[in-house]
Scaffold this active site. Structure first.
Site, mmCIF file in Angstrom:
data_model
loop_
_atom_site.group_PDB
_atom_site.id
_atom_site.type_symbol
_atom_site.label_atom_id
_atom_site.label_comp_id
_atom_site.label_asym_id
_atom_site.label_seq_id
_atom_site.Cartn_x
_atom_site.Cartn_y
_atom_site.Cartn_z
ATOM 1 N N GLY A 12 8.103 -111.479 -8.695
ATOM 2 C CA GLY A 12 8.946 -111.531 -9.894
ATOM 3 C C GLY A 12 8.186 -111.782 -11.184
ATOM 4 O O GLY A 12 8.780 -112.183 -12.179
ATOM 5 N N SER A 13 6.892 -111.488 -11.193
ATOM 6 C CA SER A 13 6.157 -111.750 -12.436
ATOM 7 C C SER A 13 6.620 -110.810 -13.555
ATOM 8 O O SER A 13 6.683 -111.213 -14.719
ATOM 9 C CB SER A 13 4.643 -111.663 -12.222
ATOM 10 O OG SER A 13 4.236 -110.352 -11.922
ATOM 11 N N ASN A 14 6.973 -109.579 -13.206
ATOM 12 C CA ASN A 14 7.542 -108.683 -14.229
ATOM 13 C C ASN A 14 8.909 -109.186 -14.685
ATOM 14 O O ASN A 14 9.213 -109.176 -15.876
ATOM 15 C CB ASN A 14 7.672 -107.263 -13.688
ATOM 16 C CG ASN A 14 6.383 -106.478 -13.812
ATOM 17 O OD1 ASN A 14 5.992 -106.081 -14.901
ATOM 18 N ND2 ASN A 14 5.701 -106.283 -12.686
ATOM 19 N N HIS A 104 7.086 -98.173 -11.472
ATOM 20 C CA HIS A 104 6.316 -97.830 -10.274
ATOM 21 C C HIS A 104 4.832 -98.009 -10.594
ATOM 22 O O HIS A 104 4.376 -97.559 -11.654
ATOM 23 C CB HIS A 104 6.613 -96.388 -9.841
ATOM 24 C CG HIS A 104 5.982 -96.063 -8.532
ATOM 25 N ND1 HIS A 104 6.513 -96.481 -7.332
ATOM 26 C CD2 HIS A 104 4.829 -95.415 -8.227
ATOM 27 C CE1 HIS A 104 5.724 -96.084 -6.346
ATOM 28 N NE2 HIS A 104 4.701 -95.433 -6.860
ATOM 29 N N GLU A 174 1.748 -103.326 -16.839
ATOM 30 C CA GLU A 174 3.192 -103.564 -16.698
ATOM 31 C C GLU A 174 3.660 -104.626 -17.693
ATOM 32 O O GLU A 174 4.677 -104.440 -18.375
ATOM 33 C CB GLU A 174 3.507 -103.988 -15.257
ATOM 34 C CG GLU A 174 3.270 -102.859 -14.276
ATOM 35 C CD GLU A 174 3.584 -103.197 -12.830
ATOM 36 O OE1 GLU A 174 3.897 -102.274 -12.074
ATOM 37 O OE2 GLU A 174 3.507 -104.389 -12.452
HETATM 38 C C1 GAR Z 1 4.869 -104.279 -9.472
HETATM 39 O O1 GAR Z 1 3.521 -103.895 -9.543
HETATM 40 C C2 GAR Z 1 5.782 -103.061 -9.427
HETATM 41 O O2 GAR Z 1 5.274 -101.973 -10.131
HETATM 42 C C3 GAR Z 1 5.795 -102.782 -7.953
HETATM 43 O O3 GAR Z 1 5.875 -104.042 -7.336
HETATM 44 C C4 GAR Z 1 5.156 -104.980 -8.138
HETATM 45 C C5 GAR Z 1 6.021 -106.210 -8.298
HETATM 46 O O4 GAR Z 1 5.291 -107.258 -8.891
HETATM 47 N N1 GAR Z 1 6.939 -101.938 -7.618
HETATM 48 C C6 GAR Z 1 6.923 -101.042 -6.638
HETATM 49 O O5 GAR Z 1 5.960 -100.874 -5.906
HETATM 50 C C7 GAR Z 1 8.211 -100.245 -6.487
HETATM 51 N N2 GAR Z 1 7.996 -99.078 -5.705
HETATM 52 P P1 GAR Z 1 6.053 -108.553 -9.426
HETATM 53 O O6 GAR Z 1 7.027 -108.997 -8.324
HETATM 54 O O7 GAR Z 1 4.973 -109.570 -9.642
HETATM 55 O O8 GAR Z 1 6.766 -108.175 -10.679
#
Ligand code: GAR
Length: 195
Positions: A12-14, A104, A174
């Site tokens: 969930g960092s995004n 993505h 991101e």
């Molecule tokens: C992110 O890098 C996102 O692009 C990827 O999962 C990661 C989640 O990071 N999404 C996918 O691969 C979707 N197909 P986060 O939980 O730290 O935000």
């Protein structure tokens, strides 16, 4: 107020950066975080940020209208997928057509589709000795990673990079672009409504 719900399956960092980005905005706010994963780090982050969370299972998500009903009853305007790993069912893509955005961690159409997520993407990029990778921000339709592309940004992949190194570069892109692009899309949709 324009309300955003975020779906996330992992850390969930995004999601956290999106919440923070809109926290000072008077017109747009993140009001709900949803996850399929009871162990997801995003739950702890959402609690710390005072955003209500909802955990759901596969049957409820894929075989009922419950999630659509909850989002509509909470007057959610936009859905953001920030590291969400399940295919979104038709009832949900239809209810949020042109109002559901995914990120993505690759330059689609390369390295997309079922099973291509997170570290699997970066492992494939390194195994194929790609010279570059990047991010794709796109609208969501009923197929994995095939909706209309809104934005892409690239990073270099060097011969010494591990999948973890690539993941780090991708996360930086991101954080830099995802909240801002969401904001721009919300504003342009708002401005295209004739009142
Ligand atoms: C992110 O890098 C996102 O692009 C990827 O999962 C990661 C989640 O990071 N999404 C996918 O691969 C979707 N197909 P986060 O939980 O730290 O935000």
């Amino acid at each position: 107020m324009i309300k955003i719900a975020i779906f996330a399956s992992g850390s969930g960092s995004n999601a956290e950066r999106i919440v923070e980005f809109f926290s000072s905005n008077e017109e747009i706010e993140v009001t709900l975080v949803l996850t399929n994963n009871p162990a997801a780090g995003v739950i702890e982050r959402a609690q710390r940020l005072n955003i209500p969370t909802l955990i759901f299972n596969k049957t409820l998500f894929s075989k009922t209208d419950k999630i659509v009903e909850i989002l509509q009853s909470q007057q959610i305007d936009w859905v953001i997928l920030a590291g969400f790993l399940w295919l979104v069912p038709n009832n949900l893509t239809r209810a949020f057509e042109n109002r559901m955005i995914n990120i993505h961690p690759a330059l689609l159409p390369k390295y997309g589709g079922k099973g291509m997520w997170g570290h699997y993407v970066h492992e494939a990029v390194v195994a194929n000795q790609e010279k570059e990778s990047g991010i794709t921000i796109h609208y969501v339709n009923e197929k994995y990673d095939e909706g209309k592309v809104i934005f892409q940004a690239k990073c270099e992949v060097t011969s010494g990079d591990s999948p973890e190194d690539v993941a780090k570069k991708i996360h930086e892109l991101e954080y830099q672009y995802f909240p801002e692009i969401i904001y721009q899309e919300i504003l342009s949709a708002k401005n295209s409504i004739v009142e």
